[in-house]
Design a protein around this motif. Structure first.
Motif, PDB file in Angstrom:
ATOM      1  N   PHE A 203      41.242  49.720  51.738  1.00 60.46           N
ATOM      2  CA  PHE A 203      39.899  49.237  52.050  1.00 60.46           C
ATOM      3  C   PHE A 203      38.879  50.266  51.573  1.00 60.46           C
ATOM      4  O   PHE A 203      39.154  51.474  51.551  1.00 60.46           O
ATOM      5  CB  PHE A 203      39.735  49.025  53.559  1.00 60.46           C
ATOM      6  N   GLN A 204      37.711  49.795  51.215  1.00 64.80           N
ATOM      7  CA  GLN A 204      36.645  50.687  50.786  1.00 64.80           C
ATOM      8  C   GLN A 204      36.092  51.462  51.987  1.00 64.80           C
ATOM      9  O   GLN A 204      35.844  50.891  53.045  1.00 64.80           O
ATOM     10  CB  GLN A 204      35.512  49.887  50.124  1.00 64.80           C
ATOM     11  N   ASP A 205      35.911  52.756  51.792  1.00 60.67           N
ATOM     12  CA  ASP A 205      35.237  53.608  52.775  1.00 60.67           C
ATOM     13  C   ASP A 205      35.815  53.435  54.175  1.00 60.67           C
ATOM     14  O   ASP A 205      35.122  53.067  55.125  1.00 60.67           O
ATOM     15  CB  ASP A 205      33.724  53.302  52.770  1.00 60.67           C
ATOM     16  N   VAL A 206      37.113  53.698  54.298  1.00 60.02           N
ATOM     17  CA  VAL A 206      37.809  53.534  55.569  1.00 60.02           C
ATOM     18  C   VAL A 206      38.474  54.847  55.959  1.00 60.02           C
ATOM     19  O   VAL A 206      38.841  55.650  55.094  1.00 60.02           O
ATOM     20  CB  VAL A 206      38.873  52.411  55.465  1.00 60.02           C
ATOM     21  N   SER A 207      38.604  55.075  57.246  1.00 59.67           N
ATOM     22  CA  SER A 207      39.338  56.224  57.758  1.00 59.67           C
ATOM     23  C   SER A 207      40.544  55.706  58.535  1.00 59.67           C
ATOM     24  O   SER A 207      40.388  54.944  59.496  1.00 59.67           O
ATOM     25  CB  SER A 207      38.437  57.058  58.680  1.00 59.67           C
ATOM     26  N   VAL A 208      41.744  56.083  58.109  1.00 54.72           N
ATOM     27  CA  VAL A 208      42.971  55.575  58.720  1.00 54.72           C
ATOM     28  C   VAL A 208      43.742  56.724  59.360  1.00 54.72           C
ATOM     29  O   VAL A 208      43.992  57.746  58.715  1.00 54.72           O
ATOM     30  CB  VAL A 208      43.869  54.866  57.679  1.00 54.72           C
TER      31      VAL A 208
END
Length: 266
Positions: free
Chosen positions: A78-83
């Motif tokens: 995903f764009q601009d995601v923190s996992v």
């Protein structure tokens, strides 16, 4: 630090509102099928997940980690995601938290998914997602500032209609407006063939919402029949009874596929 004017932020919101459809989902989730490096990594994960089915019980911790790593890989596209992975001391379980950008989200994500997705992985070849697992995830989601849950597993959601795991997630959606969807690893293999994970989340969400709202009762003694297949069968029956024309059927079937995804024959 870059300043953003109200006008430019409004323009951005307007642009995003115009990009809210399956044909634009590749902007928000990077496709795998046209990324050679991603295909290699994707195949490595699937091969290890398959191999893990024959691992002994003392490697259960490793089996779980293999599926979790695959899930992190998917959400990181995903764009601009923190996992992040979250180890819960209370039950010794791990869940995946995907936090999305607060700067810009398409309408579907903003209105129906929210700031985060909490995902649980179950790499078990002999048991499906049960009532207890659904209940536990539903309890965790709001404590983490989220309102959307996902299961990724080998066998998928257990039960059918309004019974067992499948029934529990519908009851939670009905009473708490808390969506919990489920993917099997086999379903996710289609990502290599050009499907989009964000599109599939959208389809699963709409199927859950519409099935809960559907007043048509499930037949109690049959196994869970996928909602979009039920709708296709209904269209076929309406056509056979000459309630709708061939042209009507074609248009309605195209709309069905657009909303819920391709329908495979049994």
């Amino acid at each position: 630090m870059t300043n953003i004017s109200i006008k430019s932020y409004t323009d951005l919101s307007l642009l995003l509102s115009q990009l809210d459809g399956p044909e634009f989902d590749h902007i928000f989730w990077k496709q795998i099928h046209d990324d050679d490096d991603a295909i290699v990594k994707f195949d490595e994960y699937l091969n290890e997940i398959e191999a893990s089915k024959s691992w002994p019980r003392n490697l259960n911790w490793k089996k779980g980690r293999v599926l979790e790593d695959f899930t992190v890989f998917l959400f990181n596209r995903f764009q601009d995601v923190s996992v992040t992975k979250n180890k819960r001391p209370g039950d010794n379980e791990t869940d995946i938290e995907a936090r999305f950008s607060e700067k810009a989200q398409p309408p579907f994500m903003l209105q129906n998914i929210g700031p985060k997705i909490i995902c649980e992985c179950k790499n078990k070849k002999s048991s499906s997602i049960d009532v207890g697992m659904v209940t536990k995830l539903a309890e965790i989601i709001p404590t983490r500032g989220a309102n959307f849950g996902v299961f990724i597993s080998i066998l998928g959601m257990g039960g059918y209609a309004w019974r067992y795991g499948e029934g529990k997630r519908k009851k939670i959606m009905y009473s708490d407006q808390l969506p919990i969807i489920s993917f099997t690893v086999d379903e996710l293999k289609s990502l290599k063939d050009g499907r989009n994970f964000y599109t599939m989340i959208r389809e699963k969400y709409y199927a859950l919402v519409d099935e809960v709202d559907d007043e048509t009762a499930d037949i109690p003694d049959q196994q869970h029949y996928e909602y979009k297949k039920r709708l296709k069968e209904t269209l076929g029956h309406l056509l056979k009874c000459e309630i709708i024309s061939d042209e009507d059927y074609s248009k309605l079937f195209d709309s069905l596929v657009l909303k819920y995804g391709a329908i495979e024959d049994d």
